[in-house]
Scaffold this motif. Structure first.
Motif, PDB file in Angstrom:
ATOM      1  N   LEU A  36       0.823  -1.215   0.000  1.00  0.00           N
ATOM      2  CA  LEU A  36       0.000   0.000   0.000  1.00  0.00           C
ATOM      3  C   LEU A  36       0.858   1.266   0.000  1.00  0.00           C
ATOM      4  N   ALA A  37       2.153   1.113  -0.238  1.00  0.00           N
ATOM      5  CA  ALA A  37       3.080   2.235  -0.100  1.00  0.00           C
ATOM      6  C   ALA A  37       2.745   3.404  -1.024  1.00  0.00           C
ATOM      7  N   GLU A  38       2.213   3.124  -2.211  1.00  0.00           N
ATOM      8  CA  GLU A  38       1.913   4.196  -3.160  1.00  0.00           C
ATOM      9  C   GLU A  38       0.483   4.716  -3.030  1.00  0.00           C
ATOM     10  N   ARG A  39      -0.286   4.129  -2.142  1.00  0.00           N
ATOM     11  CA  ARG A  39      -1.649   4.629  -1.898  1.00  0.00           C
ATOM     12  C   ARG A  39      -1.587   5.909  -1.080  1.00  0.00           C
ATOM     13  N   THR A  40      -2.557   6.792  -1.280  1.00  0.00           N
ATOM     14  CA  THR A  40      -2.619   7.985  -0.442  1.00  0.00           C
ATOM     15  C   THR A  40      -3.176   7.618   0.922  1.00  0.00           C
ATOM     16  N   VAL A  41      -2.696   8.289   1.936  1.00  0.00           N
ATOM     17  CA  VAL A  41      -3.112   7.986   3.303  1.00  0.00           C
ATOM     18  C   VAL A  41      -4.613   8.188   3.467  1.00  0.00           C
ATOM     19  N   ASP A  42      -5.164   9.236   2.833  1.00  0.00           N
ATOM     20  CA  ASP A  42      -6.593   9.520   3.007  1.00  0.00           C
ATOM     21  C   ASP A  42      -7.496   8.534   2.276  1.00  0.00           C
ATOM     22  N   SER A  43      -6.924   7.618   1.486  1.00  0.00           N
ATOM     23  CA  SER A  43      -7.730   6.608   0.797  1.00  0.00           C
ATOM     24  C   SER A  43      -7.791   5.295   1.557  1.00  0.00           C
ATOM     25  N   LEU A  44      -7.081   5.210   2.678  1.00  0.00           N
ATOM     26  CA  LEU A  44      -6.990   3.956   3.428  1.00  0.00           C
ATOM     27  C   LEU A  44      -8.144   3.800   4.411  1.00  0.00           C
ATOM     28  N   SER A  45      -8.373   2.562   4.818  1.00  0.00           N
ATOM     29  CA  SER A  45      -9.333   2.296   5.890  1.00  0.00           C
ATOM     30  C   SER A  45      -8.720   2.761   7.211  1.00  0.00           C
ATOM     31  N   GLY A  46      -9.547   2.812   8.250  1.00  0.00           N
ATOM     32  CA  GLY A  46      -9.057   3.268   9.549  1.00  0.00           C
ATOM     33  C   GLY A  46      -7.891   2.448  10.071  1.00  0.00           C
ATOM     34  N   GLY A  47      -8.007   1.123   9.966  1.00  0.00           N
ATOM     35  CA  GLY A  47      -6.939   0.258  10.449  1.00  0.00           C
ATOM     36  C   GLY A  47      -5.667   0.400   9.634  1.00  0.00           C
ATOM     37  N   GLN A  48      -5.813   0.497   8.304  1.00  0.00           N
ATOM     38  CA  GLN A  48      -4.651   0.683   7.440  1.00  0.00           C
ATOM     39  C   GLN A  48      -3.971   2.019   7.721  1.00  0.00           C
ATOM     40  N   ARG A  49      -4.783   3.041   7.926  1.00  0.00           N
ATOM     41  CA  ARG A  49      -4.223   4.369   8.187  1.00  0.00           C
ATOM     42  C   ARG A  49      -3.404   4.370   9.484  1.00  0.00           C
ATOM     43  N   GLN A  50      -3.935   3.696  10.500  1.00  0.00           N
ATOM     44  CA  GLN A  50      -3.208   3.656  11.771  1.00  0.00           C
ATOM     45  C   GLN A  50      -1.903   2.892  11.628  1.00  0.00           C
ATOM     46  N   ARG A  51      -1.909   1.828  10.834  1.00  0.00           N
ATOM     47  CA  ARG A  51      -0.671   1.078  10.600  1.00  0.00           C
ATOM     48  C   ARG A  51       0.345   1.915   9.829  1.00  0.00           C
ATOM     49  N   ALA A  52      -0.145   2.782   8.936  1.00  0.00           N
ATOM     50  CA  ALA A  52       0.756   3.667   8.205  1.00  0.00           C
ATOM     51  C   ALA A  52       1.450   4.639   9.159  1.00  0.00           C
ATOM     52  N   TRP A  53       0.685   5.185  10.102  1.00  0.00           N
ATOM     53  CA  TRP A  53       1.275   6.101  11.088  1.00  0.00           C
ATOM     54  C   TRP A  53       2.263   5.373  11.992  1.00  0.00           C
ATOM     55  N   ILE A  54       1.924   4.140  12.372  1.00  0.00           N
ATOM     56  CA  ILE A  54       2.849   3.363  13.204  1.00  0.00           C
ATOM     57  C   ILE A  54       4.130   3.069  12.422  1.00  0.00           C
ATOM     58  N   ALA A  55       3.991   2.813  11.112  1.00  0.00           N
ATOM     59  CA  ALA A  55       5.178   2.598  10.276  1.00  0.00           C
ATOM     60  C   ALA A  55       6.073   3.827  10.287  1.00  0.00           C
ATOM     61  N   MET A  56       5.470   5.020  10.239  1.00  0.00           N
ATOM     62  CA  MET A  56       6.263   6.246  10.304  1.00  0.00           C
ATOM     63  C   MET A  56       7.024   6.333  11.623  1.00  0.00           C
ATOM     64  N   VAL A  57       6.333   5.988  12.725  1.00  0.00           N
ATOM     65  CA  VAL A  57       6.963   6.015  14.042  1.00  0.00           C
ATOM     66  C   VAL A  57       8.113   5.008  14.104  1.00  0.00           C
ATOM     67  N   LEU A  58       7.902   3.824  13.531  1.00  0.00           N
ATOM     68  CA  LEU A  58       8.953   2.804  13.548  1.00  0.00           C
ATOM     69  C   LEU A  58      10.157   3.240  12.720  1.00  0.00           C
ATOM     70  N   ALA A  59       9.910   3.926  11.618  1.00  0.00           N
ATOM     71  CA  ALA A  59      11.011   4.398  10.777  1.00  0.00           C
ATOM     72  C   ALA A  59      11.897   5.374  11.526  1.00  0.00           C
ATOM     73  N   GLN A  60      11.360   5.976  12.575  1.00  0.00           N
ATOM     74  CA  GLN A  60      12.139   6.908  13.385  1.00  0.00           C
ATOM     75  C   GLN A  60      13.259   6.192  14.137  1.00  0.00           C
ATOM     76  N   GLY A  61      13.088   4.871  14.280  1.00  0.00           N
ATOM     77  CA  GLY A  61      14.172   4.052  14.815  1.00  0.00           C
ATOM     78  C   GLY A  61      14.436   4.220  16.295  1.00  0.00           C
ATOM     79  N   THR A  62      13.410   4.526  17.075  1.00  0.00           N
ATOM     80  CA  THR A  62      13.595   4.749  18.507  1.00  0.00           C
ATOM     81  C   THR A  62      13.315   3.474  19.303  1.00  0.00           C
ATOM     82  N   ASP A  63      13.935   3.378  20.470  1.00  0.00           N
ATOM     83  CA  ASP A  63      13.666   2.246  21.363  1.00  0.00           C
ATOM     84  C   ASP A  63      12.403   2.467  22.188  1.00  0.00           C
ATOM     85  N   ILE A  64      11.963   3.729  22.302  1.00  0.00           N
ATOM     86  CA  ILE A  64      10.792   4.068  23.110  1.00  0.00           C
ATOM     87  C   ILE A  64       9.718   4.649  22.207  1.00  0.00           C
ATOM     88  N   VAL A  65       8.506   4.110  22.304  1.00  0.00           N
ATOM     89  CA  VAL A  65       7.392   4.572  21.476  1.00  0.00           C
ATOM     90  C   VAL A  65       6.210   4.913  22.383  1.00  0.00           C
TER      91      VAL A  65
END
Length: 269
Positions: free
Chosen positions: A132-161
């Motif tokens: 779903l990487a090329e999909r727009t965020v506003d076209s996703l379902s609620g669950g998909q959208r939340q996973r996209a945001w979590i992916a952004m947080v994970l990309a930050q590479g922190t030990d604490i979330v």
């Protein structure tokens, strides 16, 4: 050493104190869930620990170091926050959103690198968002959208979330999907997870430690089986309940009392 710690913390809005003399320790490599009634200060506490709010007194320690004295980018490399109900600009793709998680690592001297690319790709794979990487965020379902945001947080590479009500507005299936993902991140990568949840039973299932907030203070803190009792539920949520064992996980299961059945019987009598 704790992952996060507050020392005699005092936070106020105007002349009204939200917290005073608050001492709290967040265990490293564990899942900690903050619970409490609406308006008790859970989100305020989370935002203060993330340095989005400045305390009037006291201190927040990030892995033993005063967070107030740390450069912003250094904090962002060690701790990530997903606020409640985040929104993305219209037309932003999932890939573009996740790439924003690498912002703390960018500078005039350090541009986009192979490490940045690896972190973004791994975050998309971990959250199941690669296709779903090329999909727009506003076209996703609620669950998909939340996973996209979590992916952004994970990309930050922190030990604490830190996550403020990550299951809000999601149906039960997507709530479990998101919480399972966070649980797997904790188990497999030893990430320290701190989140606010409204559902006590889900909090008991997923948390190693629960912090119950009542009257802007820590009412109780500990393992779910140690602190989630009928007395605690009545004190914190002003609701009578029976606590039984979850038939699947053995964790505390809160069964609220109420007069709903009495009302229904009266209506249909």
């Amino acid at each position: 050493m704790s992952a996060l710690e507050t020392q005699a913390l005092a936070v106020s809005y105007g002349n009204q104190f939200i917290f005073q003399d608050l001492n709290l320790s967040i265990d490293r490599g564990r899942i900690t869930v903050l619970i409490g009634s609406n308006g008790c200060g859970k989100s305020t506490l989370l935002r203060t620990m993330a340095r989005l709010l400045k305390p009037q007194q006291g201190n927040v320690l990030l892995e033993g170091q005063s967070i107030a004295s740390m450069p912003t980018k250094e904090v962002a490399k060690r701790m990530a926050l997903l606020p409640q109900g985040p929104s993305a600009p219209e037309g932003l793709t999932v890939l573009q959103l996740v790439k924003q998680g690498r912002y703390p690592y960018q500078s005039w001297l350090q541009q986009w690198s192979k490490e940045d690319e690896r972190c973004v790709r791994q975050s998309l794979e971990t959250t199941g968002m690669t296709e779903l990487a090329e999909r727009t965020v506003d076209s996703l379902s609620g669950g998909q959208r939340q996973r996209a945001w979590i992916a952004m947080v994970l990309a930050q590479g922190t030990d604490i979330v830190l996550l403020d009500e990550p299951t809000t507005y999601l149906d039960l299936t997507h709530q479990i999907e998101v919480l399972d993902l966070l649980y797997e991140l904790n188990i497999q990568e030893q990430r320290t997870i701190v989140m606010v949840l409204h559902d006590i039973n889900l909090a008991c299932r997923y948390a190693h430690q629960i912090v119950a907030i009542q009257d802007h203070k820590v009412f109780a803190q500990g393992a779910p089986e140690d602190i989630v009792t009928a007395d605690m539920i009545e004190s914190v949520f002003h609701m009578k309940a029976q606590i039984i064992a979850d038939p699947l996980f053995g964790t505390p299961l809160c069964v609220p009392h109420g007069n709903g059945r009495t009302i229904r019987q009266a209506v249909y009598a």
